[in-house]
Design a protein around this motif. Structure first.
Motif, PDB file in Angstrom:
ATOM      1  N   ARG A  39      15.554 128.711  89.044  1.00  0.00           N
ATOM      2  CA  ARG A  39      15.787 129.763  89.640  1.00  0.00           C
ATOM      3  C   ARG A  39      16.575 129.216  91.321  1.00  0.00           C
ATOM      4  NH1 ARG A  39      11.426 132.333  87.032  1.00  0.00           N
ATOM      5  NH2 ARG A  39       9.589 131.124  88.570  1.00  0.00           N
ATOM      6  N   ARG A  40      15.989 127.687  91.471  1.00  0.00           N
ATOM      7  CA  ARG A  40      16.380 127.373  93.382  1.00  0.00           C
ATOM      8  C   ARG A  40      17.279 127.150  92.917  1.00  0.00           C
ATOM      9  NH1 ARG A  40      12.021 125.092  93.996  1.00  0.00           N
ATOM     10  NH2 ARG A  40      11.875 123.196  92.541  1.00  0.00           N
ATOM     11  N   GLU A  41      17.543 125.700  91.685  1.00  0.00           N
ATOM     12  CA  GLU A  41      19.037 125.575  91.265  1.00  0.00           C
ATOM     13  C   GLU A  41      19.843 127.513  91.016  1.00  0.00           C
ATOM     14  OE1 GLU A  41      21.958 123.028  89.699  1.00  0.00           O
ATOM     15  OE2 GLU A  41      19.535 122.639  90.763  1.00  0.00           O
TER      16      GLU A  41
ATOM     17  N   ALA B 200      19.743 122.358 106.209  1.00  0.00           N
ATOM     18  CA  ALA B 200      19.241 122.805 106.800  1.00  0.00           C
ATOM     19  C   ALA B 200      19.767 123.110 108.685  1.00  0.00           C
ATOM     20  CB  ALA B 200      17.688 121.666 107.655  1.00  0.00           C
ATOM     21  N   PHE B 201      20.688 122.589 109.202  1.00  0.00           N
ATOM     22  CA  PHE B 201      21.403 122.654 110.089  1.00  0.00           C
ATOM     23  C   PHE B 201      22.086 123.515 109.871  1.00  0.00           C
ATOM     24  CE2 PHE B 201      24.256 122.304 113.367  1.00  0.00           C
ATOM     25  CZ  PHE B 201      23.723 121.831 114.850  1.00  0.00           C
ATOM     26  N   VAL B 202      22.741 123.120 108.924  1.00  0.00           N
ATOM     27  CA  VAL B 202      24.285 124.909 108.570  1.00  0.00           C
ATOM     28  C   VAL B 202      23.572 125.970 108.120  1.00  0.00           C
ATOM     29  CG1 VAL B 202      26.079 125.379 106.676  1.00  0.00           C
ATOM     30  CG2 VAL B 202      25.854 122.474 108.294  1.00  0.00           C
ATOM     31  N   LEU B 203      22.649 125.734 107.365  1.00  0.00           N
ATOM     32  CA  LEU B 203      22.553 127.152 106.792  1.00  0.00           C
ATOM     33  C   LEU B 203      21.572 127.874 107.966  1.00  0.00           C
ATOM     34  CD1 LEU B 203      20.228 125.961 103.656  1.00  0.00           C
ATOM     35  CD2 LEU B 203      22.421 127.456 103.983  1.00  0.00           C
ATOM     36  N   THR B 204      20.498 127.446 108.855  1.00  0.00           N
ATOM     37  CA  THR B 204      20.377 128.218 110.336  1.00  0.00           C
ATOM     38  C   THR B 204      21.265 128.177 111.045  1.00  0.00           C
ATOM     39  OG1 THR B 204      19.302 125.985 110.489  1.00  0.00           O
ATOM     40  CG2 THR B 204      18.325 127.234 109.456  1.00  0.00           C
TER      41      THR B 204
ATOM     42  N   LEU C 159      21.261 131.173 108.395  1.00  0.00           N
ATOM     43  CA  LEU C 159      20.207 132.033 107.513  1.00  0.00           C
ATOM     44  C   LEU C 159      18.537 131.795 108.692  1.00  0.00           C
ATOM     45  CD1 LEU C 159      20.780 130.830 104.420  1.00  0.00           C
ATOM     46  CD2 LEU C 159      21.177 133.407 104.850  1.00  0.00           C
ATOM     47  N   SER C 160      17.731 132.768 107.507  1.00  0.00           N
ATOM     48  CA  SER C 160      16.421 133.251 108.870  1.00  0.00           C
ATOM     49  C   SER C 160      15.783 131.339 108.455  1.00  0.00           C
ATOM     50  CB  SER C 160      15.832 134.327 108.989  1.00  0.00           C
ATOM     51  OG  SER C 160      15.159 134.144 106.751  1.00  0.00           O
ATOM     52  N   TYR C 161      14.603 130.772 109.293  1.00  0.00           N
ATOM     53  CA  TYR C 161      14.332 130.000 108.843  1.00  0.00           C
ATOM     54  C   TYR C 161      13.468 129.909 107.173  1.00  0.00           C
ATOM     55  CZ  TYR C 161      15.125 127.766 112.918  1.00  0.00           C
ATOM     56  OH  TYR C 161      16.123 126.422 114.248  1.00  0.00           O
ATOM     57  N   LYS C 162      13.288 131.032 107.341  1.00  0.00           N
ATOM     58  CA  LYS C 162      12.625 131.418 106.162  1.00  0.00           C
ATOM     59  C   LYS C 162      13.712 132.118 104.695  1.00  0.00           C
ATOM     60  CE  LYS C 162      10.133 135.327 104.039  1.00  0.00           C
ATOM     61  NZ  LYS C 162       9.399 136.730 104.301  1.00  0.00           N
ATOM     62  N   ASP C 163      14.394 131.661 105.068  1.00  0.00           N
ATOM     63  CA  ASP C 163      15.409 131.881 104.241  1.00  0.00           C
ATOM     64  C   ASP C 163      15.972 131.045 103.476  1.00  0.00           C
ATOM     65  OD1 ASP C 163      14.923 134.958 103.681  1.00  0.00           O
ATOM     66  OD2 ASP C 163      17.027 135.975 104.712  1.00  0.00           O
ATOM     67  N   ALA C 164      16.363 129.989 104.475  1.00  0.00           N
ATOM     68  CA  ALA C 164      17.197 128.656 104.496  1.00  0.00           C
ATOM     69  C   ALA C 164      15.759 128.302 103.896  1.00  0.00           C
ATOM     70  CB  ALA C 164      16.978 128.285 105.908  1.00  0.00           C
ATOM     71  N   ALA C 165      14.351 128.299 103.555  1.00  0.00           N
ATOM     72  CA  ALA C 165      13.430 127.299 103.526  1.00  0.00           C
ATOM     73  C   ALA C 165      13.323 128.310 101.943  1.00  0.00           C
ATOM     74  CB  ALA C 165      12.427 127.825 103.356  1.00  0.00           C
ATOM     75  N   GLN C 166      13.580 129.573 101.488  1.00  0.00           N
ATOM     76  CA  GLN C 166      13.163 129.439 100.101  1.00  0.00           C
ATOM     77  C   GLN C 166      15.099 129.015  99.214  1.00  0.00           C
ATOM     78  OE1 GLN C 166      12.998 134.028 100.357  1.00  0.00           O
ATOM     79  NE2 GLN C 166      10.961 134.200 100.282  1.00  0.00           N
ATOM     80  N   THR C 167      15.947 129.321  99.808  1.00  0.00           N
ATOM     81  CA  THR C 167      17.285 128.136  99.517  1.00  0.00           C
ATOM     82  C   THR C 167      16.699 126.961  99.050  1.00  0.00           C
ATOM     83  OG1 THR C 167      18.204 130.117 100.878  1.00  0.00           O
ATOM     84  CG2 THR C 167      19.104 127.817  99.932  1.00  0.00           C
ATOM     85  N   VAL C 168      16.230 126.312  99.845  1.00  0.00           N
ATOM     86  CA  VAL C 168      16.276 125.100 100.277  1.00  0.00           C
ATOM     87  C   VAL C 168      14.897 124.693  98.654  1.00  0.00           C
ATOM     88  CG1 VAL C 168      16.316 122.307 100.947  1.00  0.00           C
ATOM     89  CG2 VAL C 168      17.675 123.887 102.001  1.00  0.00           C
ATOM     90  N   GLY C 169      14.185 125.300  98.711  1.00  0.00           N
ATOM     91  CA  GLY C 169      12.921 125.278  98.117  1.00  0.00           C
ATOM     92  C   GLY C 169      11.745 124.163  98.677  1.00  0.00           C
TER      93      GLY C 169
END
Length: 175
Positions: free
Chosen positions: A84-86, A127-131, A136-146
């Protein structure tokens, strides 16, 4: 009760030797599940995550069923989570590439940003690019990266500090 289940129950009480024997008795099965259900390139990482999850919850294992089946069900869930993460990462990559393709990034500012970001390691850069750039919110970035949200926060903070240090050094060199 089979020997692997006995080892798991002994490991649950804190018996380090039983824990070592439990891992030795199950590692080939866990690696097999991770090899065939996960990405073939990273079965060791998936197996490590399986044992991390299992050992973190071994205190709840009651011994009602086979410890091998319990452990392999954890391995299956680890592989499903990785898949799912992939998929999420591929979707995000496609979205980012689409966004980048529709925006003109050939101006001088884009090249400066790209140069600055090139000094960051992959985890901090992501992390920097996503947020900071994608929004993206930190929460969404964390879910995206896993990874946990705190990990994203610390990577962004370290990336900011590294970029500030790099920029300060760059300005000092130009002066």
């Amino acid at each position: 009760m089979d020997s692997v289940t006995v080892l798991a129950l002994r490991a649950k009480t804190g018996d380090q030797n039983a824990l070592d024997e439990f891992i030795a008795a199950t590692v080939s099965d866990v690696l097999g599940v991770c090899r065939y259900l996960g990405k073939p390139s990273d079965p060791e990482d998936l197996a490590q995550e399986t044992y991390t999850r299992a050992l973190g919850s071994i205190h709840r294992y009651r011994g009602d069923g086979s410890a091998r089946a319990w452990l392999l069900s954890i391995a299956r869930r680890v592989c499903a989570d990785a898949t799912r993460r992939e998929i999420r990462n591929r979707r995000l990559d496609r979205r980012l590439m689409t966004d980048l393709a529709t925006t003109d990034h050939h101006d001088e500012t884009w090249f400066e940003i790209d140069e600055l970001l090139s000094v960051l390691d992959q985890e901090r850069r992501t992390a920097f690019v996503l947020t900071q750039l994608v929004g993206l919110s930190y929460k969404d970035a964390a879910q995206t990266v896993g990874c946990p949200i705190g990990t994203i926060r610390s990577r962004v903070a370290r990336a900011r500090q590294q970029l500030l240090n790099y920029e300060a050094l760059g300005l000092a060199d130009e002066a």
